[in-house]
Motif scaffolding. Structure first.
Motif, short mmCIF file in Angstrom:
data_model
loop_
_atom_site.label_atom_id
_atom_site.label_comp_id
_atom_site.label_asym_id
_atom_site.label_seq_id
_atom_site.Cartn_x
_atom_site.Cartn_y
_atom_site.Cartn_z
N ILE A 59 0.89 -1.22 -0.41
CA ILE A 59 0.17 -0.14 -0.26
C ILE A 59 0.75 0.90 0.06
CG2 ILE A 59 -1.94 1.39 1.34
CD1 ILE A 59 -3.06 -1.51 2.20
N THR A 60 1.96 1.26 1.05
CA THR A 60 2.77 2.18 0.56
C THR A 60 3.44 2.17 -0.61
OG1 THR A 60 3.12 1.85 3.24
CG2 THR A 60 4.64 3.55 2.58
N ASN A 61 3.45 1.88 -1.22
CA ASN A 61 4.69 1.39 -2.35
C ASN A 61 3.77 2.20 -3.29
OD1 ASN A 61 7.22 0.21 -3.67
ND2 ASN A 61 5.56 -0.32 -4.84
N ALA A 62 2.61 1.68 -4.09
CA ALA A 62 1.80 2.30 -3.77
C ALA A 62 1.18 3.63 -3.69
CB ALA A 62 0.22 1.33 -4.07
N TYR A 63 1.00 4.47 -2.35
CA TYR A 63 0.97 5.62 -2.24
C TYR A 63 2.25 6.36 -3.33
CZ TYR A 63 2.37 9.24 0.64
OH TYR A 63 2.29 11.00 0.90
N ILE A 64 3.60 5.84 -2.88
CA ILE A 64 4.62 7.35 -2.72
C ILE A 64 4.39 7.19 -4.87
CG2 ILE A 64 7.35 6.58 -2.90
CD1 ILE A 64 6.22 7.48 -0.61
N GLU A 65 4.64 5.58 -5.12
CA GLU A 65 4.40 5.41 -6.98
C GLU A 65 3.44 6.89 -7.24
OE1 GLU A 65 6.47 4.21 -9.28
OE2 GLU A 65 7.75 3.27 -7.20
N SER A 134 16.82 19.89 -1.06
CA SER A 134 16.21 20.59 -2.12
C SER A 134 17.62 20.64 -3.16
CB SER A 134 16.08 22.03 -1.63
OG SER A 134 14.80 21.27 -0.99
N LEU A 135 19.26 21.59 -2.29
CA LEU A 135 19.98 21.68 -3.18
C LEU A 135 20.75 20.37 -3.74
CD1 LEU A 135 21.87 24.06 -0.09
CD2 LEU A 135 20.46 24.65 -2.54
N GLU A 136 20.40 19.38 -3.41
CA GLU A 136 20.95 17.47 -3.92
C GLU A 136 20.06 17.64 -5.32
OE1 GLU A 136 21.41 13.56 -2.67
OE2 GLU A 136 20.54 14.76 -1.52
N ALA A 137 18.62 17.77 -4.71
CA ALA A 137 18.10 17.69 -6.07
C ALA A 137 18.15 18.52 -7.28
CB ALA A 137 16.33 18.25 -5.93
N LEU A 138 19.00 20.06 -7.02
CA LEU A 138 19.01 20.57 -8.15
C LEU A 138 20.28 20.77 -8.70
CD1 LEU A 138 18.76 24.43 -5.95
CD2 LEU A 138 17.48 23.89 -8.45
N LYS A 139 21.02 19.78 -7.89
CA LYS A 139 22.44 19.59 -8.44
C LYS A 139 22.74 18.06 -9.10
CE LYS A 139 27.09 17.84 -6.52
NZ LYS A 139 27.71 17.51 -5.79
N LEU A 140 21.32 16.80 -8.61
CA LEU A 140 21.36 15.63 -9.60
C LEU A 140 20.22 15.29 -10.53
CD1 LEU A 140 21.58 13.43 -6.47
CD2 LEU A 140 23.77 14.22 -8.24
N ARG A 141 19.10 16.84 -10.23
CA ARG A 141 18.60 16.81 -11.65
C ARG A 141 18.19 15.64 -11.89
NH1 ARG A 141 21.28 20.88 -15.52
NH2 ARG A 141 21.70 22.52 -14.23
N GLN A 142 17.56 14.74 -11.38
CA GLN A 142 17.14 13.59 -10.97
C GLN A 142 15.93 13.35 -10.25
OE1 GLN A 142 20.32 10.44 -11.24
NE2 GLN A 142 19.97 10.26 -8.17
N PRO A 143 14.70 12.25 -10.71
CA PRO A 143 13.65 12.50 -9.10
C PRO A 143 14.39 12.00 -8.17
CG PRO A 143 13.16 11.34 -11.03
CD PRO A 143 14.47 11.35 -11.39
N LEU A 144 14.14 12.03 -6.51
CA LEU A 144 14.77 11.69 -5.98
C LEU A 144 13.25 11.62 -4.07
CD1 LEU A 144 17.84 14.32 -5.11
CD2 LEU A 144 17.81 12.23 -5.65
N ALA A 256 8.17 -5.86 6.33
CA ALA A 256 8.49 -5.77 5.05
C ALA A 256 9.12 -4.42 4.33
CB ALA A 256 7.79 -5.76 4.58
N PRO A 257 10.02 -5.00 3.28
CA PRO A 257 10.21 -3.67 3.04
C PRO A 257 9.06 -2.72 2.19
CG PRO A 257 11.56 -5.34 1.85
CD PRO A 257 10.47 -5.78 2.98
N VAL A 258 9.93 -0.98 1.83
CA VAL A 258 8.45 -0.76 1.07
C VAL A 258 9.74 -0.30 -0.29
CG1 VAL A 258 7.23 1.40 -0.39
CG2 VAL A 258 7.79 0.27 2.05
N ALA A 259 9.84 -0.99 -1.46
CA ALA A 259 10.13 -1.09 -2.58
C ALA A 259 10.22 0.24 -2.96
CB ALA A 259 9.94 -1.88 -3.31
N ALA A 260 10.11 1.03 -3.62
CA ALA A 260 10.19 2.15 -3.76
C ALA A 260 10.90 3.16 -3.33
CB ALA A 260 8.66 3.07 -4.07
N THR A 261 11.41 2.60 -1.94
CA THR A 261 11.74 4.14 -1.16
C THR A 261 13.08 3.50 0.04
OG1 THR A 261 10.42 3.64 0.29
CG2 THR A 261 10.22 5.52 -1.12
#
Length: 525
Positions: A59-65, A134-144, A256-261
């Motif tokens: 359920i959590t994985n679906a929420y994140i996706e 936020s600064l890391e998101a600007l630098k990497l330019r990829q989904p985080l 159980a792990p959440v695959a997406a995160t």
């Protein structure tokens, strides 16, 4: 009187020993049942928590996706408008109306300046982003998806970001959605509805063991890496384990792990809550066991009396060995188990010695010494017993043809051997219930209780053929002549049965020997 009342006898001894072992067995069964049921409950609870954690992870994985897809779609729309702040604000408004996955939304340009933001009350528009992620998101330019971090507003949150590219491929910044961990959020709505009321609870950790969600909000943002379940789930493993939580409460945890995160879902239930039903089950088991237990006690009392009674009676008989009438009671004592039977046998030994010797002499007196068949005296005894029974009876009388010639030609030893061989064949051919006797000389008789004429004739013919086939003398085979008579078919007086069979025998001899004749008939059979 007291000595007599508390005297230990076999019945009391058996009774008390059986009672002790019955209650011991009952206690052991109850304990074993408790232990087995407890293990089953613990195993089932662990398995249920594991399955539940897997479900919540999905359920959590679906929420994140779902959240990532919403931001991805919004990034495409903002990218089409270039750097238009108003268009970006409109798109954020559309996202906020479409989903409640985020507590706040903002769009930051490539230089880190917030161009649009919701809710407006946060007054983020026009400010520059400062957080590490936020600064890391600007630098990497990829989904985080960030770790939980403490924002300048002194609240823990998670940032989900998606880069924005213009139609020409130029980087325009990123769109971010935040989840306030201490405030009502979509994650809490997803997981909070699964909260138990018996001390069970669910919590979520990130890949470093920091609490993202916990019923106790004060613990959000703290590390829970000392928990054995967390140690497993942060490495991507799922399963179940029994552990003690931070309050040293015995818990049954599934994880159980959440695959997406890379997050981990942990479902914990107090062991005491899982096993609370055991006590009711224990008393119900005891309640349902009582009828069988009471019946067992009655059976033990009855068996103790049944076992001890013959021994007591034997003891009373042994006290009066000199009293013959009292000793005769020993035959009425039920020796239904071997010890009583052996004791009774031992007591009877002295009295039965003479009787045994006399019985042996009696058997010898009724047995033909040469052929070991019943002799004439034994035949008379058997006939008397059969007469008293009053059942139908067939008599087959036969003798060896030309027996005198065998004696004269081969000697008396050969004649005796012929008698023994014929007797053996007769015994093997007859039934177990038949009486095979040697009348004297070469003459024999077989008494066949309950036999009809047809079966008696069949036996006589079979006997004649068996003897005729056997090699008895040096010259070869011998033959026999046979006479058959039946009671009450041929006579109403059983005492005349043997004379009738004898008459039929002589009819067979007169007919040329080696044949069978029936009393009252002269024709061949």
């Amino acid at each position: 009187m007291k000595e007599k009342l508390f005297r230990i006898d076999l019945r009391r001894l058996i009774l008390w020993m059986c009672l002790f072992f019955v209650f011991l067995a009952l206690a052991n069964n109850l304990y074993a049942s408790y232990k087995v049921q407890r293990e089953i409950l613990l195993h089932n609870t662990l398995e249920a928590n594991h399955v539940y954690a897997l479900k919540l992870a999905q359920i959590t994985n679906a929420y994140i996706e779902s959240s990532k897809r919403v931001l991805e779609a919004a990034s495409h729309e903002i990218g089409k408008t270039g750097r238009d702040s108003a268009a970006a604000q409109d798109e954020l408004g559309r996202v906020a109306r479409m989903t409640h996955n985020f507590n706040s939304l903002f769009f930051t340009n490539a230089s880190g300046r917030v161009m649009a933001a919701l809710p407006l009350a946060d007054k983020l528009a026009g400010t520059n982003v400062q957080s590490r992620y936020s600064l890391e998101a600007l630098k990497l330019r990829q989904p985080l998806i960030s770790r939980p971090f403490l924002a300048p507003a002194d609240r823990w949150l998670i940032l989900v970001s998606q880069p924005v590219f213009q139609s020409n491929g130029a980087y325009a910044g990123f769109i971010g959605g935040t989840i306030y961990l201490h405030s009502p959020n979509a994650l809490q709505r997803v997981l909070g509805e699964h909260y138990y009321r018996d001390g069970s609870y669910i919590y979520v950790v990130d890949r470093d063991g920091l609490l993202i969600y916990h019923p106790d909000k004060k613990r959000i943002g703290t590390s829970n890496l000392n928990n054995p379940a967390v140690q497993q789930v942060v490495h991507g493993r799922s399963g179940a384990i029994r552990l003690s939580n931070t309050r040293q409460i015995d818990m049954l945890a599934g994880y159980a792990p959440v695959a997406a995160t890379g997050w981990g879902i942990v479902v914990q239930r107090p062991t005491q809550a899982a096993t609370a039903a055991l006590y009711d089950l224990f008393w119900r088991t005891l309640y349902y066991s009582l009828p069988i237990t009471l019946l067992s006690l009655l059976a033990i009392w009855w068996l103790a009396t049944l076992i001890s009674r013959p021994l007591r009676e034997l003891a009373e008989v042994a006290v009066h060995l000199d009293d013959r009438p009292s000793f005769d009671r020993i035959h009425l004592i039920n020796g239904w188990y071997i010890e009583v039977s052996l004791i009774r046998k031992a007591l009877l030994t002295g009295y039965s010695a003479v009787s045994t010797r006399m019985s042996r002499l009696h058997r010898q007196a009724e047995t033909d010494p040469l052929t070991s068949l019943t002799n004439r005296r034994g035949l008379e005894s058997a006939l008397a017993a059969l007469k008293q029974a009053g059942n139908p009876l067939a008599a087959v009388m036969f003798d060896i043809d030309h027996f005198k010639a065998i004696n004269d030609t081969h000697g008396h030893v050969a004649g005796d051997e012929a008698l023994v061989t014929v007797a053996s064949i007769a015994r093997k051919t007859a039934r177990e219930s038949d009486v095979v006797a040697r009348m004297g000389g070469e003459e024999f008789v077989v008494l066949m209780p309950g036999s009809a004429l047809d079966s008696a004739l069949a036996f006589a013919e079979r006997l004649r053929e068996e003897i005729g086939r056997a090699r008895i003398t040096q010259d070869g085979q011998v033959t026999v002549s046979l006479g058959v008579a039946l009671y009450p078919l041929h006579t109403q007086d059983i005492d005349t049965l043997l004379p009738l069979a004898d008459t039929a025998l002589y009819q067979a001899k007169n007919a040329g020997r080696n044949c069978v004749r029936v009393a009252g008939r002269h024709e061949a059979i």
